[in-house]
Design a protein around this motif. Structure first.
Motif, PDB file in Angstrom:
ATOM      1  N   PRO A 143       0.819  -1.927   0.044  1.00  0.00           N
ATOM      2  CA  PRO A 143       0.338  -0.001  -0.158  1.00  0.00           C
ATOM      3  C   PRO A 143       0.274   1.503   0.000  1.00  0.00           C
ATOM      4  O   PRO A 143       0.055   2.469  -0.101  1.00  0.00           O
ATOM      5  N   GLY A 144       1.851   1.579  -0.077  1.00  0.00           N
ATOM      6  CA  GLY A 144       3.087   2.335   0.156  1.00  0.00           C
ATOM      7  C   GLY A 144       2.963   3.336  -0.669  1.00  0.00           C
ATOM      8  O   GLY A 144       2.397   5.120   0.157  1.00  0.00           O
ATOM      9  N   ILE A 145       2.637   3.658  -2.072  1.00  0.00           N
ATOM     10  CA  ILE A 145       2.604   4.380  -3.375  1.00  0.00           C
ATOM     11  C   ILE A 145       1.282   5.124  -3.041  1.00  0.00           C
ATOM     12  O   ILE A 145       1.488   6.373  -2.398  1.00  0.00           O
ATOM     13  N   PRO A 146      -0.038   5.164  -2.778  1.00  0.00           N
ATOM     14  CA  PRO A 146      -0.765   5.461  -2.609  1.00  0.00           C
ATOM     15  C   PRO A 146      -0.906   6.299  -1.383  1.00  0.00           C
ATOM     16  O   PRO A 146      -1.607   7.582  -0.922  1.00  0.00           O
ATOM     17  N   LEU A 147      -0.588   5.290  -0.314  1.00  0.00           N
ATOM     18  CA  LEU A 147      -0.673   6.373   1.694  1.00  0.00           C
ATOM     19  C   LEU A 147       0.377   7.320   1.348  1.00  0.00           C
ATOM     20  O   LEU A 147       0.387   8.670   1.918  1.00  0.00           O
ATOM     21  N   ALA A 148       1.253   6.853   0.352  1.00  0.00           N
ATOM     22  CA  ALA A 148       2.608   8.497   0.021  1.00  0.00           C
ATOM     23  C   ALA A 148       2.017   9.715  -0.750  1.00  0.00           C
ATOM     24  O   ALA A 148       2.150  10.373  -0.221  1.00  0.00           O
ATOM     25  N   ILE A 149       1.157   9.191  -1.634  1.00  0.00           N
ATOM     26  CA  ILE A 149       0.387  10.237  -2.090  1.00  0.00           C
ATOM     27  C   ILE A 149      -0.767  10.964  -0.813  1.00  0.00           C
ATOM     28  O   ILE A 149      -0.361  12.120  -1.265  1.00  0.00           O
ATOM     29  N   PHE A 150      -1.422  10.039  -0.527  1.00  0.00           N
ATOM     30  CA  PHE A 150      -1.947  10.896   0.549  1.00  0.00           C
ATOM     31  C   PHE A 150      -1.769  11.446   1.849  1.00  0.00           C
ATOM     32  O   PHE A 150      -2.559  12.399   2.389  1.00  0.00           O
ATOM     33  N   TYR A 151      -0.420  11.413   1.974  1.00  0.00           N
ATOM     34  CA  TYR A 151       0.025  11.568   3.067  1.00  0.00           C
ATOM     35  C   TYR A 151       1.431  12.302   2.729  1.00  0.00           C
ATOM     36  O   TYR A 151       2.716  11.594   2.813  1.00  0.00           O
ATOM     37  N   PRO A 152       1.720  13.365   2.216  1.00  0.00           N
ATOM     38  CA  PRO A 152       2.689  13.801   1.623  1.00  0.00           C
ATOM     39  C   PRO A 152       3.837  14.127   2.408  1.00  0.00           C
ATOM     40  O   PRO A 152       5.249  14.104   2.035  1.00  0.00           O
ATOM     41  N   GLY A 153       3.505  14.292   3.628  1.00  0.00           N
ATOM     42  CA  GLY A 153       4.539  14.188   4.899  1.00  0.00           C
ATOM     43  C   GLY A 153       5.527  13.693   5.435  1.00  0.00           C
ATOM     44  O   GLY A 153       5.631  13.685   6.800  1.00  0.00           O
ATOM     45  N   VAL A 154       4.664  12.286   5.648  1.00  0.00           N
ATOM     46  CA  VAL A 154       5.238  10.932   5.845  1.00  0.00           C
ATOM     47  C   VAL A 154       5.654  10.754   4.696  1.00  0.00           C
ATOM     48  O   VAL A 154       5.833  10.632   3.732  1.00  0.00           O
ATOM     49  N   LYS A 155       6.913   9.850   5.790  1.00  0.00           N
ATOM     50  CA  LYS A 155       7.544   9.619   5.038  1.00  0.00           C
ATOM     51  C   LYS A 155       7.888   7.837   4.780  1.00  0.00           C
ATOM     52  O   LYS A 155       7.439   7.359   6.622  1.00  0.00           O
ATOM     53  N   PHE A 156       8.077   7.480   3.541  1.00  0.00           N
ATOM     54  CA  PHE A 156       7.290   6.225   4.250  1.00  0.00           C
ATOM     55  C   PHE A 156       8.592   4.902   2.587  1.00  0.00           C
ATOM     56  O   PHE A 156       9.358   5.449   1.985  1.00  0.00           O
ATOM     57  N   HIS A 157       8.767   4.085   3.544  1.00  0.00           N
ATOM     58  CA  HIS A 157      10.013   3.409   2.781  1.00  0.00           C
ATOM     59  C   HIS A 157       9.620   2.072   2.482  1.00  0.00           C
ATOM     60  O   HIS A 157       8.725   0.519   3.377  1.00  0.00           O
TER      61      HIS A 157
END
Length: 210
Positions: A77-91
């Motif tokens: 789910p990382g990429i959709p969540l990274a779009i949704f939360y631009p201020g959160v870092k996803f690894h």
């Protein structure tokens, strides 16, 4: 896109552009590296993007947090969540490098600045801690929790009405035996109650607090 906009309506123009770009990018990459089944690619927004965004409905992530996506595959789910939360870092982590190639290329193509990728097994990650671990159904809950515990920060700020850090994974079917074997006491949320679409029947959000 319609399946996302049916449930979320507060995106910026930039986010809308990023979400809209996902299908053509995944269609193009899927011709080279098969990361999404042909049956699912036609329903990408419902079966992959909206499914991933169910995690966003549990109010857990705040700006500045670091999230690890365990077994990300092509970026879910990382990429959709990274779009949704631009201020959160996803690894985004996966043991299969060709899948990460797709995830990395998609993230770069849509200009995501908050995504990093790593080709490794989750057990081999050392000296890094995260606020949350997220994952789709890549392993039994017992294994997911065993891998997640060493990666979770011991403490973290919890805003009122939000959940604290831990493991959040997407699973389907009867989870009773799996939960019992895991030794955890997770909170289960029925995704079909969040998104009342036939595809989500029997699918759950599973949250194990740290």
């Amino acid at each position: 896109m319609d399946s996302i906009l049916k449930y979320f309506d507060d995106f910026t123009p930039a986010q809308l552009q990023q979400f809209a770009a996902l299908k053509p990018l995944y269609l193009e990459w899927n011709e080279k590296i098969n990361v999404i089944s042909r049956k699912d690619i036609d329903s990408l927004y419902e079966r992959h993007v909206l499914h991933s965004l169910s995690i966003a409905t549990i109010n857990g992530f705040s700006d500045g947090m670091e999230i690890i996506d365990l077994g990300t595959g092509g970026g879910f789910p990382g990429i959709p969540l990274a779009i949704f939360y631009p201020g959160v870092k996803f690894h985004l982590v996966d043991s299969i490098n060709k899948k990460l190639t797709v995830a990395s290329a998609v993230a770069e193509a849509i200009g995501l600045q908050n995504v990093t990728v790593q080709h490794t097994r989750i057990e081999e990650i050392r000296n890094r801690k995260f606020d949350f671990v997220v994952s789709r159904a890549v392993a039994p809950l017992k294994d997911l929790w065993t891998w997640s515990k060493p990666l979770l920060k011991k403490t973290g700020k919890v805003e009122e009405g939000n959940i604290g850090g831990g493991l959040v994974c997407l699973k389907g079917g009867d989870l009773a035996v799996e939960i019992q074997e895991s030794g955890t006491r997770p909170r289960l949320m029925d995704i079909h109650e969040i998104f009342p679409e036939p595809f989500f029947e029997g699918k759950h959000l599973v949250y194990v607090p740290r």
